[in-house]
Design an enzyme around this catalytic site. Sequence first.
Site, mmCIF file in Angstrom:
data_model
loop_
_atom_site.group_PDB
_atom_site.id
_atom_site.type_symbol
_atom_site.label_atom_id
_atom_site.label_comp_id
_atom_site.label_asym_id
_atom_site.label_seq_id
_atom_site.Cartn_x
_atom_site.Cartn_y
_atom_site.Cartn_z
ATOM 1 N N ARG A 135 7.151 1.751 -14.682
ATOM 2 C CA ARG A 135 7.591 3.045 -14.178
ATOM 3 C C ARG A 135 7.222 4.185 -15.123
ATOM 4 N NH1 ARG A 135 9.596 -0.806 -11.707
ATOM 5 N NH2 ARG A 135 10.388 -0.616 -9.558
ATOM 6 N N TYR A 140 4.815 8.112 17.078
ATOM 7 C CA TYR A 140 5.561 7.092 17.841
ATOM 8 C C TYR A 140 5.960 7.594 19.226
ATOM 9 C CZ TYR A 140 5.504 4.441 13.532
ATOM 10 O OH TYR A 140 5.073 3.758 12.423
ATOM 11 N N HIS A 162 -4.862 -2.554 -4.681
ATOM 12 C CA HIS A 162 -3.953 -2.684 -3.540
ATOM 13 C C HIS A 162 -4.779 -3.072 -2.316
ATOM 14 C CE1 HIS A 162 0.024 -2.027 -1.814
ATOM 15 N NE2 HIS A 162 -0.615 -1.607 -0.751
ATOM 16 N N ALA A 163 -4.447 -4.231 -1.718
ATOM 17 C CA ALA A 163 -5.273 -4.776 -0.627
ATOM 18 C C ALA A 163 -5.381 -3.790 0.523
ATOM 19 C CB ALA A 163 -4.652 -6.086 -0.129
ATOM 20 N N HIS A 197 -2.566 -10.937 6.814
ATOM 21 C CA HIS A 197 -2.134 -9.586 7.176
ATOM 22 C C HIS A 197 -3.347 -8.659 7.311
ATOM 23 C CE1 HIS A 197 0.522 -6.068 7.322
ATOM 24 N NE2 HIS A 197 -0.511 -5.491 6.757
ATOM 25 N N GLU A 198 -4.223 -8.707 6.294
ATOM 26 C CA GLU A 198 -5.402 -7.822 6.317
ATOM 27 C C GLU A 198 -6.342 -8.200 7.446
ATOM 28 O OE1 GLU A 198 -3.633 -5.862 3.393
ATOM 29 O OE2 GLU A 198 -5.247 -5.243 4.738
ATOM 30 N N HIS A 247 -5.510 -6.735 10.690
ATOM 31 C CA HIS A 247 -6.042 -5.388 10.929
ATOM 32 C C HIS A 247 -7.475 -5.463 11.447
ATOM 33 C CE1 HIS A 247 -2.709 -3.136 9.357
ATOM 34 N NE2 HIS A 247 -2.793 -3.659 8.144
ATOM 35 N N GLU A 273 0.482 -3.181 11.964
ATOM 36 C CA GLU A 273 1.011 -3.940 10.821
ATOM 37 C C GLU A 273 1.537 -5.308 11.238
ATOM 38 O OE1 GLU A 273 -0.292 -0.984 8.519
ATOM 39 O OE2 GLU A 273 0.242 -3.058 8.095
ATOM 40 N N TRP A 293 16.526 8.990 -4.631
ATOM 41 C CA TRP A 293 15.825 7.716 -4.456
ATOM 42 C C TRP A 293 16.776 6.556 -4.749
ATOM 43 C CZ3 TRP A 293 11.500 5.448 -2.708
ATOM 44 C CH2 TRP A 293 11.095 4.228 -3.236
ATOM 45 N N ARG A 344 18.355 3.415 -2.605
ATOM 46 C CA ARG A 344 18.119 2.044 -3.046
ATOM 47 C C ARG A 344 19.465 1.324 -3.218
ATOM 48 N NH1 ARG A 344 13.410 -0.794 -4.380
ATOM 49 N NH2 ARG A 344 13.318 -0.535 -6.624
ATOM 50 N N HIS A 399 2.562 3.293 -2.011
ATOM 51 C CA HIS A 399 2.466 4.115 -0.811
ATOM 52 C C HIS A 399 2.848 5.560 -1.036
ATOM 53 C CE1 HIS A 399 2.423 -0.013 0.298
ATOM 54 N NE2 HIS A 399 1.917 0.310 1.462
ATOM 55 N N ARG A 415 6.164 2.234 9.403
ATOM 56 C CA ARG A 415 5.339 1.297 10.172
ATOM 57 C C ARG A 415 5.645 -0.151 9.807
ATOM 58 N NH1 ARG A 415 -0.468 3.251 8.272
ATOM 59 N NH2 ARG A 415 0.464 5.121 9.150
ATOM 60 N N TYR A 416 5.994 -0.401 8.543
ATOM 61 C CA TYR A 416 6.293 -1.775 8.129
ATOM 62 C C TYR A 416 7.667 -2.202 8.633
ATOM 63 C CZ TYR A 416 2.233 -1.004 5.238
ATOM 64 O OH TYR A 416 0.955 -0.711 4.805
HETATM 65 C C1 LIG Z 1 -8.030 1.876 5.060
HETATM 66 C C2 LIG Z 1 -6.598 1.495 5.145
HETATM 67 O O1 LIG Z 1 -5.748 2.026 4.459
HETATM 68 N N1 LIG Z 1 -6.286 0.520 6.021
HETATM 69 C C3 LIG Z 1 -4.893 0.071 6.199
HETATM 70 C C4 LIG Z 1 -4.771 -0.707 7.500
HETATM 71 C C5 LIG Z 1 -4.885 0.239 8.691
HETATM 72 O O2 LIG Z 1 -4.059 1.166 8.735
HETATM 73 O O3 LIG Z 1 -5.801 0.045 9.525
HETATM 74 C C6 LIG Z 1 -4.545 -0.859 5.040
HETATM 75 O O4 LIG Z 1 -5.232 -1.820 4.833
HETATM 76 N N2 LIG Z 1 -3.431 -0.579 4.292
HETATM 77 C C7 LIG Z 1 -3.090 -1.355 3.105
HETATM 78 C C8 LIG Z 1 -1.798 -2.168 3.261
HETATM 79 C C9 LIG Z 1 -1.772 -3.246 2.174
HETATM 80 C C10 LIG Z 1 -0.483 -4.102 2.082
HETATM 81 C C11 LIG Z 1 0.788 -3.264 2.008
HETATM 82 O O5 LIG Z 1 0.775 -2.177 1.467
HETATM 83 N N3 LIG Z 1 1.919 -3.845 2.481
HETATM 84 C C12 LIG Z 1 3.244 -3.196 2.262
HETATM 85 C C13 LIG Z 1 4.347 -3.890 3.090
HETATM 86 C C14 LIG Z 1 4.054 -5.306 3.420
HETATM 87 C C15 LIG Z 1 4.166 -6.308 2.439
HETATM 88 C C16 LIG Z 1 3.891 -7.635 2.764
HETATM 89 C C17 LIG Z 1 3.492 -7.964 4.091
HETATM 90 O O6 LIG Z 1 3.236 -9.252 4.430
HETATM 91 C C18 LIG Z 1 3.368 -6.961 5.048
HETATM 92 C C19 LIG Z 1 3.645 -5.633 4.704
HETATM 93 C C20 LIG Z 1 3.618 -3.307 0.775
HETATM 94 O O7 LIG Z 1 2.892 -4.003 0.055
HETATM 95 O O8 LIG Z 1 4.611 -2.673 0.392
HETATM 96 C C21 LIG Z 1 -0.577 -4.942 0.810
HETATM 97 C C22 LIG Z 1 0.002 -6.297 1.111
HETATM 98 C C23 LIG Z 1 0.064 -6.451 2.605
HETATM 99 C C24 LIG Z 1 -0.390 -5.132 3.211
HETATM 100 C C25 LIG Z 1 -1.779 -2.809 4.643
HETATM 101 O O9 LIG Z 1 -2.622 -3.667 4.928
HETATM 102 O O10 LIG Z 1 -0.882 -2.431 5.441
HETATM 103 ZN ZN LIG Z 2 -1.164 -3.580 6.994
#
Ligand SMILES: CC(=O)N[C@@H](CC(=O)O)C(=O)NC[C@H](CC1(C(=O)N[C@@H](Cc2ccc(O)cc2)C(=O)O)CCCC1)C(=O)O
Ligand SMILES: [Zn+2]
Length: 590
Positions: A151, A189, A316-317, A346-347, A350, A374, A448, A452, A476, A485-486
């Site tokens: 942090r 939405y 970050h994936a 997950h990826e 997408h 997502e 924040w 939490r 994020h 969205r998550y």
């Molecule tokens: C060009 C672009 O930006 N493309 C978008 C896709 C699009 O919009 O088309 C994209 O790839 N966004 C990245 C983001 C990455 C991750 C994420 O940030 N996850 C959240 C929450 C979470 C965690 C676990 C899980 O199983 C599911 C969700 C976190 O880690 O807090 C990292 C790990 C998993 C997904 C993603 O894939 O959503």
């Molecule tokens: Zn995603």
Amino acid sequence: EITDELAEAQRFLDNYDAAAEAVYYKSSINWWNYNTNISDHNLQIAIDYSLEVAKFDKNASSVASQFNLSRYDDRMRRQLSYIVNLGTSAMKDETKLQRLAAVSAEMESIYSRATVRMDDGRELALEPGLTKLLATSRNYDELLEAWQKWRDVSGREMREKYEEFVELSNEAIRNNGYSDTGAYWRSWYETENFEQILEGLYEDIHPLYKELHTYTRRKLIEKYGEDKFPRSRHIPAHLLGNMWAQSWNNLLDFLQPYDKESVDVTPVMQRLNYTAVKMFELSDDFFGSLGLERMPAEFWNHSMIVKPNDRDVVCHASAWDFSNGKDFRIKQCTEITMDDLITVHHEMGHIEYYLLYKNQPIVFRKGANPGFHEAVGDVISLSVRTPKHLREIGLLQDITDDEESDINFLLSIALDRVAFIPFGYLIDQWRWRVFSGEITPATYNEKWWQLRCRYQGISPPVERTEEDFDPGAKYHIPGNTPYIRYFVSYILQFQLHDAVCKAAGHSGPLHKCDIYRSHEAGDLLRDVLSLGSSLPWPDALEKITGQRNMNASSMLTYFDPLYEWLKQENIKAGDATGWEDACPQNIPPG
Ligand SMILES: CC(=O)N[C@@H](CC(=O)O)C(=O)NC[C@H](CC1(C(=O)N[C@@H](Cc2ccc(O)cc2)C(=O)O)CCCC1)C(=O)O
Ligand SMILES: [Zn+2]
């Protein structure tokens, strides 16, 4: 003359699509080059061209707004309204637009390049070093050092930049007639009482979360000692196996109640010498087994699936659609762990969505709502993670099919999916209020932690002040990626899982369903995902599930056996559930 106006509008839309594909392709390539090789040179190219993109968007928007929408069919009207509805491209002052892009990139660069020097000399980046430490260390003080230092080197370094970013983003968005950036994000939405619906879904899951929190807190007290836990019944934020306490699955080794083969197959993957490619092929095979699209050659040639050792990258994936209907990539610093196997799915979810809607007009190449996008990959991983499937692909040997294994398995999924719910809910509660001005920089960190402490039932293990900027320690926020969205996805994915399992002819408990090789399930997904955002999301949801609204019932049904078990365990232990809303005043001795 209506017909030639119709013809003129159609001509405009066709020309727009061709032009937009070229512009967005170039922009994606620029940002891909920067994300996979962080340098000032690559950043400057991306930022300069983003001004061209804004000009293109603004011009298209003004031309589209001249058509009289009332004369056209829904599909054309929807297409035109998307083109009219600008994002931050609406910023009038070009210098400010450039500054907005720059300050965003600077925050993301601070986050991606930050490293921590531990007292013992280790220099750790977030991925893989700190992530692995938070997941595997059981040393209270070592965890605290990593948690606090991360942090210090991330959030703390970007507080002023974030304040500037909020002002610039709001100024740009207000040119579209939205009150602030949060209002613009919620508009995606298309749901009247969106915030009330979200609050209701959170309330539906809260009883289950409370039982899981109580069980987890009791096990953590057994491990770290009662004196480390505040009397307010919060759990210190650094003990949950994750830098943000958003998923607790890394605690499974000592939370798993029954002594059976662990469903955390990380050790097996490593023993079998799994590679990143192998993990990606597993996921590709699952999508193929449903009769869905397999990854094209371009994907395998251009993706970055391991962390390079010769340059800085954004680890970050992420999944990328290059808008030309052919080029789709994943960027992931893949480690050989179960967590990363889930992320691969997950990826790739997408990418699957991109592939299915690639022939739609470009403005419809989005999720039915961002939560749908997502959810796709996570629905697949709900099947992949079943003991039945893991045994089938050789990652589990002698898992037995009995009540105790069931509870072990359900707990492993709950530590990931249920633990996440309050976290997924609170991120944008904080951010929407920052964008609306309700939360000011003077109270960024205090507000924040109020969220939490209240929603997650966790508390800071050391004193936090307004010198800190803990939101910035979560990707994020500097990455400016909306988060609700998550939360939506974690509710939706169980409704979708329920629907595709029915289509696959599954009978019995929902948590035992594996849709592997079911073309019926694949066809259902294909029909709806191919629509992209061409229809309002309730229509898409209805086509899959028969329902037009999000509801938590599928998720609660899925976890019901665990909910009953947790309640019994907590009663047996005489442990009351819940915690005080406010953060504890006294921080226990570190
Ligand atoms: C060009 C672009 O930006 N493309 C978008 C896709 C699009 O919009 O088309 C994209 O790839 N966004 C990245 C983001 C990455 C991750 C994420 O940030 N996850 C959240 C929450 C979470 C965690 C676990 C899980 O199983 C599911 C969700 C976190 O880690 O807090 C990292 C790990 C998993 C997904 C993603 O894939 O959503
Ligand atoms: Zn995603």
